[in-house]
Design a protein around this motif. Structure first.
Motif, PDB file in Angstrom:
ATOM      1  N   UNK A 156       0.807  -1.220   0.000  1.00  0.00           N
ATOM      2  CA  UNK A 156       0.000   0.000   0.000  1.00  0.00           C
ATOM      3  C   UNK A 156       0.846   1.279   0.000  1.00  0.00           C
ATOM      4  N   UNK A 157       2.115   1.187   0.336  1.00  0.00           N
ATOM      5  CA  UNK A 157       2.963   2.370   0.442  1.00  0.00           C
ATOM      6  C   UNK A 157       3.653   2.678  -0.883  1.00  0.00           C
ATOM      7  N   UNK A 158       4.328   1.670  -1.464  1.00  0.00           N
ATOM      8  CA  UNK A 158       5.085   1.928  -2.692  1.00  0.00           C
ATOM      9  C   UNK A 158       4.439   1.287  -3.919  1.00  0.00           C
ATOM     10  N   UNK A 159       3.335   0.599  -3.753  1.00  0.00           N
ATOM     11  CA  UNK A 159       2.572  -0.085  -4.809  1.00  0.00           C
ATOM     12  C   UNK A 159       3.415  -1.039  -5.648  1.00  0.00           C
ATOM     13  N   UNK A 160       4.318  -1.748  -4.991  1.00  0.00           N
ATOM     14  CA  UNK A 160       5.100  -2.796  -5.651  1.00  0.00           C
ATOM     15  C   UNK A 160       4.386  -4.135  -5.463  1.00  0.00           C
ATOM     16  N   UNK A 161       4.442  -4.986  -6.477  1.00  0.00           N
ATOM     17  CA  UNK A 161       3.826  -6.306  -6.377  1.00  0.00           C
ATOM     18  C   UNK A 161       4.768  -7.251  -5.647  1.00  0.00           C
ATOM     19  N   UNK A 162       4.217  -8.030  -4.714  1.00  0.00           N
ATOM     20  CA  UNK A 162       5.009  -8.946  -3.900  1.00  0.00           C
ATOM     21  C   UNK A 162       4.392 -10.328  -3.937  1.00  0.00           C
ATOM     22  N   UNK A 163       5.202 -11.322  -3.591  1.00  0.00           N
ATOM     23  CA  UNK A 163       4.776 -12.717  -3.632  1.00  0.00           C
ATOM     24  C   UNK A 163       5.202 -13.400  -2.340  1.00  0.00           C
ATOM     25  N   UNK A 164       4.296 -14.217  -1.791  1.00  0.00           N
ATOM     26  CA  UNK A 164       4.620 -15.084  -0.662  1.00  0.00           C
ATOM     27  C   UNK A 164       4.499 -16.510  -1.175  1.00  0.00           C
ATOM     28  N   UNK A 165       5.572 -17.291  -1.084  1.00  0.00           N
ATOM     29  CA  UNK A 165       5.550 -18.691  -1.527  1.00  0.00           C
ATOM     30  C   UNK A 165       5.321 -19.547  -0.295  1.00  0.00           C
ATOM     31  N   UNK A 166       4.279 -20.374  -0.334  1.00  0.00           N
ATOM     32  CA  UNK A 166       3.939 -21.243   0.790  1.00  0.00           C
ATOM     33  C   UNK A 166       4.509 -22.631   0.556  1.00  0.00           C
ATOM     34  N   UNK A 167       5.033 -23.209   1.612  1.00  0.00           N
ATOM     35  CA  UNK A 167       5.650 -24.527   1.506  1.00  0.00           C
ATOM     36  C   UNK A 167       4.679 -25.662   1.817  1.00  0.00           C
ATOM     37  N   UNK A 168       3.636 -25.370   2.593  1.00  0.00           N
ATOM     38  CA  UNK A 168       2.671 -26.408   2.948  1.00  0.00           C
ATOM     39  C   UNK A 168       1.258 -25.890   2.716  1.00  0.00           C
ATOM     40  N   UNK A 169       0.299 -26.786   2.495  1.00  0.00           N
ATOM     41  CA  UNK A 169      -1.089 -26.356   2.335  1.00  0.00           C
ATOM     42  C   UNK A 169      -1.635 -25.641   3.579  1.00  0.00           C
ATOM     43  N   UNK A 170      -1.162 -26.006   4.745  1.00  0.00           N
ATOM     44  CA  UNK A 170      -1.635 -25.352   5.967  1.00  0.00           C
ATOM     45  C   UNK A 170      -1.273 -23.861   5.937  1.00  0.00           C
ATOM     46  N   UNK A 171      -0.061 -23.539   5.491  1.00  0.00           N
ATOM     47  CA  UNK A 171       0.341 -22.139   5.377  1.00  0.00           C
ATOM     48  C   UNK A 171      -0.473 -21.415   4.314  1.00  0.00           C
ATOM     49  N   UNK A 172      -0.824 -22.129   3.256  1.00  0.00           N
ATOM     50  CA  UNK A 172      -1.529 -21.505   2.138  1.00  0.00           C
ATOM     51  C   UNK A 172      -2.933 -21.051   2.510  1.00  0.00           C
ATOM     52  N   UNK A 173      -3.611 -21.801   3.363  1.00  0.00           N
ATOM     53  CA  UNK A 173      -5.009 -21.499   3.670  1.00  0.00           C
ATOM     54  C   UNK A 173      -5.193 -20.720   4.964  1.00  0.00           C
ATOM     55  N   UNK A 174      -4.130 -20.138   5.509  1.00  0.00           N
ATOM     56  CA  UNK A 174      -4.280 -19.244   6.649  1.00  0.00           C
ATOM     57  C   UNK A 174      -5.030 -17.992   6.200  1.00  0.00           C
ATOM     58  N   UNK A 175      -5.815 -17.404   7.101  1.00  0.00           N
ATOM     59  CA  UNK A 175      -6.610 -16.232   6.730  1.00  0.00           C
ATOM     60  C   UNK A 175      -5.768 -14.964   6.672  1.00  0.00           C
ATOM     61  N   UNK A 176      -4.787 -14.834   7.573  1.00  0.00           N
ATOM     62  CA  UNK A 176      -3.961 -13.619   7.604  1.00  0.00           C
ATOM     63  C   UNK A 176      -2.523 -13.992   7.933  1.00  0.00           C
ATOM     64  N   UNK A 177      -1.603 -13.203   7.422  1.00  0.00           N
ATOM     65  CA  UNK A 177      -0.180 -13.416   7.687  1.00  0.00           C
ATOM     66  C   UNK A 177       0.533 -12.081   7.586  1.00  0.00           C
ATOM     67  N   UNK A 178       1.657 -11.963   8.252  1.00  0.00           N
ATOM     68  CA  UNK A 178       2.471 -10.757   8.183  1.00  0.00           C
ATOM     69  C   UNK A 178       3.520 -10.939   7.100  1.00  0.00           C
ATOM     70  N   UNK A 179       3.744  -9.881   6.339  1.00  0.00           N
ATOM     71  CA  UNK A 179       4.733  -9.936   5.257  1.00  0.00           C
ATOM     72  C   UNK A 179       5.376  -8.576   5.108  1.00  0.00           C
ATOM     73  N   UNK A 180       6.568  -8.580   4.521  1.00  0.00           N
ATOM     74  CA  UNK A 180       7.242  -7.308   4.265  1.00  0.00           C
ATOM     75  C   UNK A 180       7.385  -7.113   2.764  1.00  0.00           C
TER      76      UNK A 180
END
Length: 80
Positions: free
Chosen positions: A24-48
């Motif tokens: 929301x600050x610099x409008x750069x596109x980012x990607x989070x790669x999940x290693x397990x299905x449990x991580x993929x279906x979490x509702x919220x996560x912190x990212x930089x």
């Protein structure tokens, strides 16, 4: 005492085992790669952000109902 800062909430989208979001600050596109299905279906996560390094909370929408590739039978006769 540490200060609690509110992180901006960002809506992310799921594609495969990757979650995509836009900073929301610099409008750069980012990607989070999940290693397990449990991580993929979490509702919220912190990212930089990879560009400005600002932290944000990435929220993903609930799972959509399952999609059936078989079209419904219209005007079909039941098998006897």
């Amino acid at each position: 005492m540490t200060k609690n800062f509110l992180k901006p909430e960002v809506t992310g989208t799921r594609t495969g085992y990757v979650i995509r979001f836009t900073c929301p600050i610099c409008s750069a596109e980012n990607v989070i790669v999940n290693k397990t299905p449990r991580d993929h279906f979490k509702e919220a996560r912190d990212a930089s952000c990879t560009k400005c390094r600002k932290r944000s909370s990435v929220v993903t929408p609930d799972r959509q109902p399952a999609y059936s590739r078989v079209p419904p039978c219209v005007g079909c006769q039941p098998v006897k």
